[in-house]
Design a protein around this motif. Structure first.
Motif, PDB file in Angstrom:
ATOM      1  N   LEU A 139       0.832  -1.210   0.000  1.00 43.82           N
ATOM      2  CA  LEU A 139       0.000   0.000   0.000  1.00 43.82           C
ATOM      3  C   LEU A 139       0.869   1.264   0.000  1.00 43.82           C
ATOM      4  CD1 LEU A 139      -2.759  -1.053   2.579  1.00 43.82           C
ATOM      5  CD2 LEU A 139      -2.970  -0.914   0.080  1.00 43.82           C
ATOM      6  N   VAL A 140       1.955   1.182   0.765  1.00 47.16           N
ATOM      7  CA  VAL A 140       2.863   2.342   0.818  1.00 47.16           C
ATOM      8  C   VAL A 140       3.469   2.597  -0.564  1.00 47.16           C
ATOM      9  CG1 VAL A 140       5.080   3.180   1.726  1.00 47.16           C
ATOM     10  CG2 VAL A 140       3.403   2.177   3.287  1.00 47.16           C
ATOM     11  N   TYR A 141       3.962   1.516  -1.221  1.00 47.09           N
ATOM     12  CA  TYR A 141       4.561   1.697  -2.553  1.00 47.09           C
ATOM     13  C   TYR A 141       3.551   2.327  -3.503  1.00 47.09           C
ATOM     14  CZ  TYR A 141       7.906  -1.742  -0.761  1.00 47.09           C
ATOM     15  OH  TYR A 141       8.807  -2.418  -0.001  1.00 47.09           O
ATOM     16  N   ALA A 142       2.316   1.787  -3.465  1.00 42.48           N
ATOM     17  CA  ALA A 142       1.294   2.294  -4.383  1.00 42.48           C
ATOM     18  C   ALA A 142       1.044   3.786  -4.139  1.00 42.48           C
ATOM     19  CB  ALA A 142      -0.005   1.503  -4.212  1.00 42.48           C
ATOM     20  N   SER A 143       1.096   4.185  -2.870  1.00 39.09           N
ATOM     21  CA  SER A 143       0.812   5.589  -2.556  1.00 39.09           C
ATOM     22  C   SER A 143       1.977   6.502  -2.948  1.00 39.09           C
ATOM     23  CB  SER A 143       0.537   5.755  -1.053  1.00 39.09           C
ATOM     24  OG  SER A 143       1.753   5.712  -0.322  1.00 39.09           O
ATOM     25  N   MET A 144       3.156   5.896  -3.185  1.00 39.08           N
ATOM     26  CA  MET A 144       4.344   6.708  -3.476  1.00 39.08           C
ATOM     27  C   MET A 144       4.631   6.848  -4.975  1.00 39.08           C
ATOM     28  SD  MET A 144       5.428   7.767  -0.573  1.00 39.08           S
ATOM     29  CE  MET A 144       7.026   8.457  -1.040  1.00 39.08           C
ATOM     30  N   VAL A 145       3.900   6.058  -5.802  1.00 41.32           N
ATOM     31  CA  VAL A 145       4.244   6.008  -7.229  1.00 41.32           C
ATOM     32  C   VAL A 145       4.247   7.401  -7.854  1.00 41.32           C
ATOM     33  CG1 VAL A 145       3.447   5.227  -9.488  1.00 41.32           C
ATOM     34  CG2 VAL A 145       3.471   3.644  -7.570  1.00 41.32           C
ATOM     35  N   GLU A 146       3.169   8.139  -7.583  1.00 48.18           N
ATOM     36  CA  GLU A 146       3.024   9.433  -8.231  1.00 48.18           C
ATOM     37  C   GLU A 146       4.138  10.404  -7.819  1.00 48.18           C
ATOM     38  OE1 GLU A 146      -0.970  10.390  -8.404  1.00 48.18           O
ATOM     39  OE2 GLU A 146      -0.663  12.107  -9.728  1.00 48.18           O
ATOM     40  N   ILE A 147       4.401  10.468  -6.514  1.00 46.20           N
ATOM     41  CA  ILE A 147       5.424  11.396  -6.017  1.00 46.20           C
ATOM     42  C   ILE A 147       6.802  10.959  -6.522  1.00 46.20           C
ATOM     43  CG2 ILE A 147       6.015  10.334  -3.768  1.00 46.20           C
ATOM     44  CD1 ILE A 147       5.061  13.815  -3.564  1.00 46.20           C
ATOM     45  N   GLN A 148       6.996   9.637  -6.569  1.00 47.02           N
ATOM     46  CA  GLN A 148       8.264   9.077  -7.043  1.00 47.02           C
ATOM     47  C   GLN A 148       8.566   9.553  -8.468  1.00 47.02           C
ATOM     48  OE1 GLN A 148      10.342   7.158  -5.266  1.00 47.02           O
ATOM     49  NE2 GLN A 148      11.779   7.051  -6.981  1.00 47.02           N
ATOM     50  N   LEU A 289      -3.858   6.371   9.642  1.00 45.25           N
ATOM     51  CA  LEU A 289      -3.052   7.187   8.741  1.00 45.25           C
ATOM     52  C   LEU A 289      -3.168   6.579   7.349  1.00 45.25           C
ATOM     53  CD1 LEU A 289       0.262   7.546  10.821  1.00 45.25           C
ATOM     54  CD2 LEU A 289      -1.521   9.285  10.543  1.00 45.25           C
ATOM     55  N   SER A 290      -3.241   7.437   6.321  1.00 44.57           N
ATOM     56  CA  SER A 290      -3.207   6.911   4.961  1.00 44.57           C
ATOM     57  C   SER A 290      -1.820   6.281   4.768  1.00 44.57           C
ATOM     58  CB  SER A 290      -3.412   8.044   3.962  1.00 44.57           C
ATOM     59  OG  SER A 290      -2.258   8.866   3.952  1.00 44.57           O
ATOM     60  N   PRO A 291      -1.693   5.310   3.832  1.00 47.07           N
ATOM     61  CA  PRO A 291      -0.379   4.686   3.618  1.00 47.07           C
ATOM     62  C   PRO A 291       0.714   5.723   3.362  1.00 47.07           C
ATOM     63  CG  PRO A 291      -2.073   3.500   2.404  1.00 47.07           C
ATOM     64  CD  PRO A 291      -2.741   4.712   2.986  1.00 47.07           C
ATOM     65  N   PHE A 292       0.376   6.783   2.650  1.00 48.54           N
ATOM     66  CA  PHE A 292       1.323   7.856   2.332  1.00 48.54           C
ATOM     67  C   PHE A 292       1.829   8.523   3.620  1.00 48.54           C
ATOM     68  CE2 PHE A 292       2.245  12.300   1.133  1.00 48.54           C
ATOM     69  CZ  PHE A 292       3.119  12.100   0.085  1.00 48.54           C
ATOM     70  N   HIS A 293       0.894   8.862   4.501  1.00 52.52           N
ATOM     71  CA  HIS A 293       1.286   9.513   5.755  1.00 52.52           C
ATOM     72  C   HIS A 293       1.921   8.530   6.741  1.00 52.52           C
ATOM     73  CE1 HIS A 293      -1.542  12.642   4.225  1.00 52.52           C
ATOM     74  NE2 HIS A 293      -0.505  13.365   4.598  1.00 52.52           N
ATOM     75  N   TYR A 294       1.471   7.278   6.653  1.00 51.15           N
ATOM     76  CA  TYR A 294       2.065   6.237   7.496  1.00 51.15           C
ATOM     77  C   TYR A 294       3.563   6.115   7.208  1.00 51.15           C
ATOM     78  CZ  TYR A 294       3.233   1.508   9.043  1.00 51.15           C
ATOM     79  OH  TYR A 294       3.855   0.430   9.622  1.00 51.15           O
TER      80      TYR A 294
END
Ligand SMILES: [Zn+2]
Ligand SMILES: [Zn+2]
Length: 327
Positions: A139-148, A289-294
């Motif tokens: 979930l964390v990876y998925a939430s980071m794709v865009e920012i990455q 916390l959302s995965p992004f904030h987690y």
């Protein structure tokens, strides 16, 4: 990502020769301020905004309103490499023909981050060691794709190391290295007019997140950087998010207190049996916390754990895949 808020696009001359341009962001910070500084000939642009059409349009409109042509920008300087600050660089370099200045430590980090496979291996290692389950990691990876994807490799013309000065039409700006939020973060100081362009190092209503990486005492660096800034005489702080404000020493004191309290809380949780970064984060925030904030929460905890370990308050056992902390 949330839709753009109907804000951004305003600009004003905060002090003679320094214009604050508000550019809209597609996330909750709302706005990033970039600074257009008058040089003897042409202009210096400090930070660029995010790689979005809305940012570019707001920047273009502001320049038009100020009768500044793209080619009048003679230098671009970045406070640090986060996407809301560097995003438009690849688009602006050909338009302006301007050289680019960036601190060497942030340039190195950017090279690391943009080596995508290596970077994701490192992330997996960090999150596993922190005790994050594989399901949550996904979930964390998925939430980071865009920012990455908004981190792009840059080719700076000058690598800063702090201590340089930039001559402007209204006196010199000193480059001050303030690692912590990112390893190569810089502030710009107008000693004569007692102004500080503070990037994300000092933000009035937000405690900047600490950019921890393995083996790096990012919190220790951040706190030392705050001491360095508190020693300066500053009448007005010009931050990257939020309005200019006064009272930097008070802000530094409160922020140092905040981190001291967080350290004390973490020590108490460890004494109470929380031994992994995941367990500590879960009890420290104690809400969804959302995965992004987690992910940010985990890194924040890791920064504090590293700080406490180096000062021999806590002990780390790294012998197994998941790292455990004890008093
Ligand atoms: Zn930042
Ligand atoms: Zn920022």
């Amino acid at each position: 990502m949330t839709p753009y808020l109907e804000i951004g696009g305003d600009y004003r001359e905060v002090v003679p020769g320094i214009h604050m341009l508000e550019l809209p962001l597609p996330f909750s910070l709302g706005i990033v301020n970039v600074w257009l500084v008058r040089l003897e000939s042409g202009w210096l642009l400090i930070d660029t905004g995010m790689h979005t059409e809305a940012c570019f349009d707001a920047l273009a409109r502001a320049l038009e309103g100020l009768s500044v042509e793209w080619r009048d920008i003679r230098r671009i300087l970045l406070t640090h490499i986060h996407p809301d600050h560097i995003g438009l660089v690849p688009k602006l370099i050909p338009l302006t023909g301007s050289p680019l200045d960036l601190h060497w430590a942030d340039n190195e980090l950017l090279i690391q981050i943009t080596e995508k496979d290596l970077h994701s291996d490192r992330e997996t290692e960090i999150l596993s060691a922190a005790g994050v389950s594989s399901g949550m990691r996904e979930l964390v990876y998925a939430s980071m794709v865009e920012i990455q994807q908004s981190f792009v490799r840059l080719t700076p013309d000058r690598l800063l190391s702090g201590g340089e000065t930039v001559a402007t039409a209204h006196g010199a700006l000193e480059v001050i290295w303030t690692p912590g939020h990112s390893p190569g973060h810089v502030c710009l100081y107008d000693r004569e007019r007692r102004l500080l362009i503070s990037g994300d190092h000092i933000l009035e209503h937000i405690s900047p997140n600490i950019g921890w990486q393995p083996g790096r005492d990012a919190l220790g660096e951040f706190l030392s950087s705050l001491d360095r800034i508190a020693a300066l005489d500053v009448d007005l702080v010009l931050p990257s998010h939020g309005a200019p404000f006064k009272g930097h020493r008070e802000w530094v004191r409160k922020t140092q207190e905040h981190h001291a309290e967080r350290c004390a809380r973490i020590v108490a949780l460890v004494e109470d049996g929380a031994s992994t970064a995941h367990q500590i984060a879960a009890r420290l925030w104690n809400r969804h916390l959302s995965p992004f904030h987690y992910r940010f929460a985990i890194f924040e905890v890791l920064a504090h754990l590293e700080y406490l370990e180096r000062r021999e308050v806590l002990h780390a056992d790294r012998s197994a895949e998941v790292h455990h902390w004890t008093r």
